[in-house]
Enzyme design. Sequence first.
Site, PDB file in Angstrom:
ATOM      1  CB  ALA A 140      -0.896   0.021   1.236  1.00  0.00           C
ATOM      2  CG  HIS A 177       3.901   5.963   6.268  1.00  0.00           C
ATOM      3  ND1 HIS A 177       5.198   6.130   6.667  1.00  0.00           N
ATOM      4  CD2 HIS A 177       3.885   4.789   5.571  1.00  0.00           C
ATOM      5  CE1 HIS A 177       5.940   5.102   6.238  1.00  0.00           C
ATOM      6  NE2 HIS A 177       5.160   4.265   5.580  1.00  0.00           N
ATOM      7  CD  GLU A 179       0.745   2.167   3.699  1.00  0.00           C
ATOM      8  OE1 GLU A 179       1.368   3.226   3.497  1.00  0.00           O
ATOM      9  OE2 GLU A 179       1.293   1.036   3.644  1.00  0.00           O
TER      10      GLU A 179
HETATM   11  N1  0A1 Z   1       5.778   3.577   1.306  1.00  0.00           N
HETATM   12  C1  0A1 Z   1       4.980   2.403   1.145  1.00  0.00           C
HETATM   13  C2  0A1 Z   1       5.592   1.338   0.351  1.00  0.00           C
HETATM   14  C3  0A1 Z   1       5.723   1.535  -1.107  1.00  0.00           C
HETATM   15  C4  0A1 Z   1       6.957   1.762  -1.646  1.00  0.00           C
HETATM   16  C5  0A1 Z   1       7.152   1.844  -2.994  1.00  0.00           C
HETATM   17  C6  0A1 Z   1       6.059   1.685  -3.797  1.00  0.00           C
HETATM   18  O1  0A1 Z   1       6.215   1.690  -5.142  1.00  0.00           O
HETATM   19  C7  0A1 Z   1       7.480   1.545  -5.644  1.00  0.00           C
HETATM   20  C8  0A1 Z   1       4.803   1.480  -3.283  1.00  0.00           C
HETATM   21  C9  0A1 Z   1       4.648   1.426  -1.929  1.00  0.00           C
HETATM   22  C10 0A1 Z   1       4.781   1.778   2.513  1.00  0.00           C
HETATM   23  O2  0A1 Z   1       5.730   1.729   3.285  1.00  0.00           O
HETATM   24  O3  0A1 Z   1       3.712   1.305   2.791  1.00  0.00           O
HETATM   25 ZN    ZN Z   2       5.731   2.410   4.987  1.00  0.00          ZN
END
Ligand code: 0A1
Ligand code: ZN
Length: 879
Positions: A268, A307, A304
């Site tokens: 996600a 975050h 999420e």
């Molecule tokens: N930041 C999101 C994870 C995520 C990372 C990269 C993505 O596409 C390359 C998609 C999602 C998390 O930590 O949930």
């Molecule tokens: Zn994350």
Amino acid sequence: MKDGISGKLIYRKNYTDYPWNVDHLEIYFDIGSENTTVRAEMEFLLKDTTKTSQDIVLNGVDLQLLSLSLNGDLLSSADYAVEGETLTIPNAPASSVIKTEVRIHPANNSALEGLYLSGTFLLTQCEAQGFRKITWFPDRPDVMTTYRVTLEADKSEFPILLSNGNQKGSGDLAGGRHWVCWEDPFPKPSYLFALVAGDLALLEDHFTTRSGRDVVLRIYVEAENLDRCEHAMESLINAMRWDEERFNLEYDLDIYHIVATNDFNMGAMENKSLNIFNSKYVLARPDTATDADYQGIEGVIGHEYFHNWTGNRVTCRDWFELTLKEGLTVFRDEEFSADMQSRAVKRIRVIRDLRSRQFPEDDGPMSHPIRPDHYVEINNFYTATVYQKGATIIRMYHTLLGEAGFQKGMKLYFERHDGQAVTCDDFLAAMADANDVNLDRFGRWYSQSGTPQVHISDHYDAATQEYTLTLEQTTPATHDQKNKQALVIPFAVGLLAADGRELPLQLKTGQDAVKGTRLLLMEEKHQEYTFINIPELPVPSLFRDYSAPVKIFYPYTPEQLATLITHDSDAFVKWDAAQRMAQSAILEQCQRHAKGLAMRLDESLLKAFRGILSDRSADPALLAEAMNLPDEDYLAEQMEVVDVDGIHAARRFIKEGLASELKVLFAERYAELNDGQPYRKSSRAMARRALKNVCLSYLLDTETGESLGAAQLKSSDNMTDTLAAIQGLVLIDSALAGTALSDFESEWRADPLVMDKWFIMQAIKPGLGTLNKVRELMQHEAFSIQNPNKVRSLLGVFSMLNPTGFHAADGSGYAFHADRVIELDGLNPQMAARMASAFNRWKRYDEDRKALMKTQLQRIAAVKNLSGDVSEIVNNALR
Ligand code: 0A1
Ligand code: ZN
């Protein structure tokens, strides 16, 4: 070219500040699946006010540039330079308004990065560097900007138009078209941008924040999934409340959106107020989702949401700092799940996962510190190391500072850095300053890769009643780093008397006696701790609650392990003792198997299992965890040279032996738990199902197993029990398995998430027949190599969770898998790279298999126009 890797290595030490502020972005989308036009307008203000001009560097990939202007003047291609992923406008004035117009083609975007099509709707994925596939922009997390987004589209095809922030206006246009405008008041990096356009159904609810703000919560899904959103909504509300109560953090906008898609590379994405989720982490109904799915949804929804503060309000300066937001947010979601469910069970699952996924990574060709020093492709660094090991390092701060001290540190972190893009050093400084402690040495955890080993020996002196524990820490050299330093290792210890009583712990160096756990701090390579007034030779209970992510070596005797399993107060130590006992039994039989000797079942393991099965007071989920034997990959990690078939045979032998010796107890417990009550979602009900299904998995290896499995399948009213029964029948090669699978398929063929489970059940079946099955399943109408969930369920499971299938001695599994990696690379490099990592442990196998895997790695590496993603993985593996 660097070290044989095509694609450029980017170094953390080369960070430079972006010279411009870009405070606001006006962006307009004319949306269509085949063609989308994007117009952007932004003002660049030079940070250094003593200068009058400077180059402006923008990032872009696969953009068809229609026009570019600077302060009202159209630029021609002679006025700027495009090279690789950058466009440079030389010597732009200190105040420069840039306007761009580009065309992109979402329907052709199979990499699922940037703007792409999923079913009939369009959506974006921008982390880490996907925004550059949408428009020209300084696509780096330290450029923080407010966005106003106007979306225009055909109203019948795209009735829902979403972006970040609050809706500021909407209206109809001629020709059946409409527009919606969104404005996000919080400056954010481009990786948090999102838009969604399509025909989606929604579930709506509300949350009132502690300060009385009403937040509208909307979950958007494809219409047929509307009856599967309740658990996600409940999880979201719980997460919002929990973050207020535990972290004192309140949501900051009036609206929160979640959109579910079947086509997503990861779990996600936390885009500001517009989270986009892999549907696996949203959709659940008792008949379609297992207990593990329900728990996964709660965890990822929490992740999420959390975050929003740890990631969005305070973000990363550059991608090397990824663990700043990910390690911290994983820690927060683990704590959330622990507070919602059983803390002990959650801890054990987290630890099992860390050991089986992160330890091998840390010891393999992609070994990197939680804050890497270099990368070729950042997408390859969304790893178990950055996420899961990163979270254990945050947990160590918590262990060292306590809940109150940790929260003081968090408070200072937000006071100092809200609205900024910062580094792990800033986080460490906030923790240290808020608690007035020096954490410099602790900071080594950020820069050192590899799993530390702690070797422990002990000595008891009956005459003086002193007991000494001697600890020695070493971190073996890793692929990326030769020399290792001593780390700060929190060491939580207890001592048990032979009858299981906790002994008081009083150090010879002073301090009062404590009963229970004592937290010690190991800071040097070698350390000794002497306890006084110890009346008898104790059983040491080491690294309680797994106080540090290390490999623990202590020569436990079977009697000591039995004492811990029966009496220890710490759930991790109890579980770990049972795992150690099972592990040594299996590895010993594996050796006997290799020597052609008959395998045998250990009396101590039987006795331990008898005790576990007869325990009516412990949480059933903990008992289930204790009886889940270590998996084959984890066992493989414990061997010098992996004996694929030996491990499989030995593990089977032990499992069948336990089943046959203890079938009466397993059957009794199974019958008790199989109480015919209708499905319930409570954690108590989940715990009972977990133990019931572990009992079933053993019973399936006895004469009565097949009929029990069939009966469970017939009476099941939920996916957990159904899956346990079918998977069990498949694994024992029951004559009933075929019908069970085909009935399942007829019932669920139109349901992508449930069909993932159908693929998994077949891809995981050990043995040489599975490769052909996988080939056949690739032709199934529900399979698509373009869909990441399908790739993970069929190809990922076969290559990473089916050792006897993938490692077939003739190399057929390797050749097949390499073909898939190559095929995928042309479509979705991120997924291809993840699949390519199945070969990462190739050097740990016998000479024949090594040679076969190496050939496949070389074959992949030689592919023309191989992506940087895959190239980095395979070339590291080959090095
Ligand atoms: N930041 C999101 C994870 C995520 C990372 C990269 C993505 O596409 C390359 C998609 C999602 C998390 O930590 O949930
Ligand atoms: Zn994350």
